[in-house]
Design a protein around this motif. Structure first.
Motif, PDB file in Angstrom:
ATOM      1  N   GLY A 160       0.653  -1.035  -0.051  1.00 58.99           N
ATOM      2  CA  GLY A 160      -0.008  -0.003  -0.058  1.00 58.99           C
ATOM      3  C   GLY A 160       0.745   1.337   0.044  1.00 58.99           C
ATOM      4  N   SER A 161       2.097   1.202  -0.081  1.00 58.74           N
ATOM      5  CA  SER A 161       2.901   2.448   0.236  1.00 58.74           C
ATOM      6  C   SER A 161       3.176   3.069  -1.120  1.00 58.74           C
ATOM      7  CB  SER A 161       4.539   2.029   0.583  1.00 58.74           C
ATOM      8  OG  SER A 161       4.878   1.232  -0.606  1.00 58.74           O
ATOM      9  N   GLY A 162       2.722   2.583  -2.439  1.00 58.99           N
ATOM     10  CA  GLY A 162       2.759   3.341  -3.557  1.00 58.99           C
ATOM     11  C   GLY A 162       3.896   2.837  -4.351  1.00 58.99           C
ATOM     12  N   GLN A 163       4.748   1.870  -4.091  1.00 59.69           N
ATOM     13  CA  GLN A 163       5.735   1.629  -4.675  1.00 59.69           C
ATOM     14  C   GLN A 163       5.477   1.046  -5.915  1.00 59.69           C
ATOM     15  OE1 GLN A 163       8.502  -1.573  -3.036  1.00 59.69           O
ATOM     16  NE2 GLN A 163       7.100  -1.511  -1.406  1.00 59.69           N
ATOM     17  N   CYS A 164       4.371  -0.194  -5.795  1.00 61.16           N
ATOM     18  CA  CYS A 164       3.958  -0.803  -7.168  1.00 61.16           C
ATOM     19  C   CYS A 164       2.704  -0.332  -7.579  1.00 61.16           C
ATOM     20  CB  CYS A 164       4.210  -2.152  -6.810  1.00 61.16           C
ATOM     21  SG  CYS A 164       3.582  -2.824  -5.246  1.00 61.16           S
ATOM     22  N   PHE A 165       2.293  -0.612  -8.928  1.00 60.80           N
ATOM     23  CA  PHE A 165       1.031  -0.193  -9.176  1.00 60.80           C
ATOM     24  C   PHE A 165       0.065  -1.258  -9.916  1.00 60.80           C
ATOM     25  CE2 PHE A 165       4.464   2.859 -10.088  1.00 60.80           C
ATOM     26  CZ  PHE A 165       3.879   4.085  -9.766  1.00 60.80           C
ATOM     27  N   ARG A 166       0.529  -2.474  -9.679  1.00 62.60           N
ATOM     28  CA  ARG A 166      -0.576  -3.416  -9.984  1.00 62.60           C
ATOM     29  C   ARG A 166      -0.995  -4.390  -8.924  1.00 62.60           C
ATOM     30  NH1 ARG A 166       0.526  -6.130 -15.295  1.00 62.60           N
ATOM     31  NH2 ARG A 166      -1.773  -5.633 -15.546  1.00 62.60           N
ATOM     32  N   TRP A 167      -1.085  -3.854  -7.718  1.00 60.28           N
ATOM     33  CA  TRP A 167      -1.779  -4.366  -6.706  1.00 60.28           C
ATOM     34  C   TRP A 167      -2.865  -3.535  -6.026  1.00 60.28           C
ATOM     35  CZ3 TRP A 167      -0.465  -9.328  -4.507  1.00 60.28           C
ATOM     36  CH2 TRP A 167       0.439  -9.934  -5.180  1.00 60.28           C
TER      37      TRP A 167
ATOM     38  N   LEU B 148      -4.345   7.360 -11.368  1.00 62.33           N
ATOM     39  CA  LEU B 148      -4.298   7.460 -12.748  1.00 62.33           C
ATOM     40  C   LEU B 148      -3.333   6.719 -13.535  1.00 62.33           C
ATOM     41  CD1 LEU B 148      -5.718   8.963 -15.055  1.00 62.33           C
ATOM     42  CD2 LEU B 148      -4.106  10.898 -14.570  1.00 62.33           C
ATOM     43  N   THR B 149      -2.077   6.516 -12.827  1.00 66.25           N
ATOM     44  CA  THR B 149      -0.747   6.023 -13.334  1.00 66.25           C
ATOM     45  C   THR B 149      -1.478   4.415 -13.258  1.00 66.25           C
ATOM     46  OG1 THR B 149       0.634   7.261 -12.434  1.00 66.25           O
ATOM     47  CG2 THR B 149       1.495   5.292 -13.087  1.00 66.25           C
ATOM     48  N   LYS B 150      -1.673   3.872 -12.292  1.00 72.43           N
ATOM     49  CA  LYS B 150      -2.350   2.689 -12.348  1.00 72.43           C
ATOM     50  C   LYS B 150      -3.400   2.148 -13.588  1.00 72.43           C
ATOM     51  CE  LYS B 150      -2.252   1.260  -7.377  1.00 72.43           C
ATOM     52  NZ  LYS B 150      -3.059   0.850  -6.281  1.00 72.43           N
ATOM     53  N   ARG B 151      -4.143   2.926 -13.804  1.00 74.44           N
ATOM     54  CA  ARG B 151      -5.040   2.948 -14.974  1.00 74.44           C
ATOM     55  C   ARG B 151      -4.466   2.748 -16.121  1.00 74.44           C
ATOM     56  NH1 ARG B 151      -9.296   7.429 -14.311  1.00 74.44           N
ATOM     57  NH2 ARG B 151      -9.365   6.599 -12.189  1.00 74.44           N
ATOM     58  N   ARG B 152      -3.434   3.684 -16.260  1.00 74.37           N
ATOM     59  CA  ARG B 152      -2.714   3.615 -17.575  1.00 74.37           C
ATOM     60  C   ARG B 152      -1.776   2.538 -17.952  1.00 74.37           C
ATOM     61  NH1 ARG B 152      -1.436  10.198 -16.940  1.00 74.37           N
ATOM     62  NH2 ARG B 152      -3.190  10.965 -18.237  1.00 74.37           N
ATOM     63  N   ILE B 153      -1.313   1.795 -16.831  1.00 72.44           N
ATOM     64  CA  ILE B 153      -0.388   0.686 -17.020  1.00 72.44           C
ATOM     65  C   ILE B 153      -1.424  -0.429 -17.267  1.00 72.44           C
ATOM     66  CG2 ILE B 153       1.095  -0.851 -15.529  1.00 72.44           C
ATOM     67  CD1 ILE B 153       1.945   1.714 -13.862  1.00 72.44           C
ATOM     68  N   ASN B 154      -2.565  -0.378 -16.535  1.00 72.32           N
ATOM     69  CA  ASN B 154      -3.547  -1.586 -16.932  1.00 72.32           C
ATOM     70  C   ASN B 154      -3.911  -1.290 -18.243  1.00 72.32           C
ATOM     71  OD1 ASN B 154      -3.431  -2.763 -14.294  1.00 72.32           O
ATOM     72  ND2 ASN B 154      -4.919  -1.501 -13.621  1.00 72.32           N
ATOM     73  N   LEU B 155      -4.039  -0.258 -18.775  1.00 72.26           N
ATOM     74  CA  LEU B 155      -4.418  -0.186 -20.340  1.00 72.26           C
ATOM     75  C   LEU B 155      -3.448  -0.633 -21.026  1.00 72.26           C
ATOM     76  CD1 LEU B 155      -6.112   2.829 -22.000  1.00 72.26           C
ATOM     77  CD2 LEU B 155      -4.092   2.012 -23.096  1.00 72.26           C
ATOM     78  N   ILE B 156      -2.092  -0.440 -20.918  1.00 76.34           N
ATOM     79  CA  ILE B 156      -1.009  -1.112 -21.604  1.00 76.34           C
ATOM     80  C   ILE B 156      -1.169  -2.496 -21.670  1.00 76.34           C
ATOM     81  CG2 ILE B 156       1.351  -1.389 -21.867  1.00 76.34           C
ATOM     82  CD1 ILE B 156       1.719   1.575 -21.281  1.00 76.34           C
ATOM     83  N   ALA B 157      -1.332  -3.066 -20.389  1.00 70.78           N
ATOM     84  CA  ALA B 157      -1.622  -4.611 -20.296  1.00 70.78           C
ATOM     85  C   ALA B 157      -2.612  -5.310 -21.059  1.00 70.78           C
ATOM     86  CB  ALA B 157      -1.391  -4.760 -18.641  1.00 70.78           C
ATOM     87  N   ARG B 158      -3.641  -4.544 -20.967  1.00 71.60           N
ATOM     88  CA  ARG B 158      -4.766  -4.985 -21.409  1.00 71.60           C
ATOM     89  C   ARG B 158      -4.674  -5.025 -23.087  1.00 71.60           C
ATOM     90  NH1 ARG B 158      -7.831  -2.526 -17.374  1.00 71.60           N
ATOM     91  NH2 ARG B 158      -8.201  -0.780 -18.952  1.00 71.60           N
ATOM     92  N   THR B 159      -4.050  -4.078 -23.573  1.00 69.51           N
ATOM     93  CA  THR B 159      -3.898  -3.849 -25.071  1.00 69.51           C
ATOM     94  C   THR B 159      -2.822  -4.806 -25.572  1.00 69.51           C
ATOM     95  OG1 THR B 159      -4.347  -1.515 -24.601  1.00 69.51           O
ATOM     96  CG2 THR B 159      -3.576  -2.063 -26.808  1.00 69.51           C
TER      97      THR B 159
END
Length: 319
Positions: free
Chosen positions: A26-33, A136-147
């Motif tokens: 939860g510290s903000g270091q990683c974006f896909r959790w 917002l960053t998490k959303r964008r990373i997930n978008l790349i992964a989904r694409t």
DNA sequence: GGCCAGGCGCGAC
DNA sequence: GTCGCGCATGGC
């Protein structure tokens, strides 16, 4: 993926000591959790969907695969989790008596570990994180992964593995502009292309990843400046002495330590002051300061862990 | 509705 | 080397 693999779920419990899952993820270091409504942390790392929950018995886990492939070699699941979460490394160090802020910060954030993130995913994530909120960053990373990533179906949900460099490099600046990534668009494309040029499959050693990050920092237009490079060093390249300087670090450096000046100067001050454990010291102070002075619930670590709300952005789709 | 987000890159000095 | 400014976008 074979049909019968989809239903498989590998479970277990790990012994942990001086470890706090919520502080770590939860510290903000990683974006896909993210923490789901059922209290489990759910995420995807190195192409494996993983659920984690810490209680009196230890660290419970279930995951979509029993073996995991990393730049450090192939590992079985529990071995991987110990490595990924640094469960056997203890950041213990002396804090001078007069450094009251660091003492308080350390006591509150004790149990946080730097996760060993996948280097390529980490590079793209932090290029995207520049001047943008976590969700917002998490959303964008997930978008790349989904694409351009591949789906991993697990426990009734669809996760997306972060794609290899060659796949991300098929997306250009125009694509990202259309996705409203703003001025990060060309920089993400540049960095992905640069990495793909060297190891398109993403298969490289730690030394090679370090060389790539150093080159991206030198490279104009990559979106990797001092702060982003230090984050990549700290969160994926085993350079635990790194001190990334952002707006919050600037604030605590000035108001708690009277240190002002350029980011480079503050970075050097922190790294010199705290030495080998500078990364942890900086992270403790950063989290503590932000807890006290800023942000929403989701940006905080302690308040968030004390609440029972789920994360704002979860890394899967319901199927 | 203005301010700012876990900055970077470029041009002036 | 360092200082100042523009850069898209969205959350609060």
């Amino acid at each position: 993926m074979k049909k019968q693999d989809k239903a498989k779920m590998y479970r277990g419990v790990l012994d942990v000591a001086d470890f706090e899952l919520g502080h770590t993820l939860g510290s903000g270091q990683c974006f896909r959790w993210g923490r789901d409504v059922d209290g489990w942390w759910k995420g995807i790392a190195y192409g494996v969907a993983i659920h984690l929950k810490q209680d009196e018995s230890g660290l419970q886990f279930c995951a979509s695969s029993e073996s995991v492939s990393t730049y450090a070699g192939e590992m079985d699941l529990s071995e991987f989790l110990r490595w990924y979460l640094r469960l056997d490394e203890y950041p213990r160090f002396r804090v001078s008596r007069d450094d009251k802020y660091l003492r308080q910060a350390r006591d509150l954030m004790k149990g946080l570990r730097f996760v060993r993130q996948d280097p390529f995913e980490c590079i793209i994530s932090y290029v995207l994180s520049v001047q943008a909120h976590m969700t917002l960053t998490k959303r964008r990373i997930n978008l790349i992964a989904r694409t351009v990533g591949h789906p991993v179906d697990f426990d009734g949900k669809r996760y997306w593995a972060f794609p290899i460099p060659d796949r991300v490099a098929t997306l250009d600046g125009q694509f990202f502009r259309k996705q409203r990534f703003g001025w990060r668009s060309e920089r993400v494309a540049d960095s992905a292309g640069f990495v793909a040029q060297q190891f398109g499959s993403g298969d490289a050693t730690l030394a090679q990843w370090r060389a790539v990050n150093d080159a991206l920092l030198e490279r104009s237009g990559s979106g990797v400046g001092l702060k982003v490079a230090k984050c990549i060093d700290l969160f994926s390249l085993e350079r635990l002495h790194s001190v990334p300087v952002d707006t919050w670090v600037r604030k605590f450096a000035e108001s708690w330590y009277g240190v002002t000046g350029s980011d480079a100067k503050i970075c050097k001050w922190g790294e010199d002051r705290w030495g080998k454990w500078a990364g942890y010291c900086n992270e403790y102070l950063f989290s503590y300061y932000r807890e006290l002075h800023g942000g929403t619930l989701y940006d905080k670590v302690l308040s968030f862990n004390a609440s029972d709300e789920p994360s704002a952005e979860l890394p899967f789709d319901m199927v």
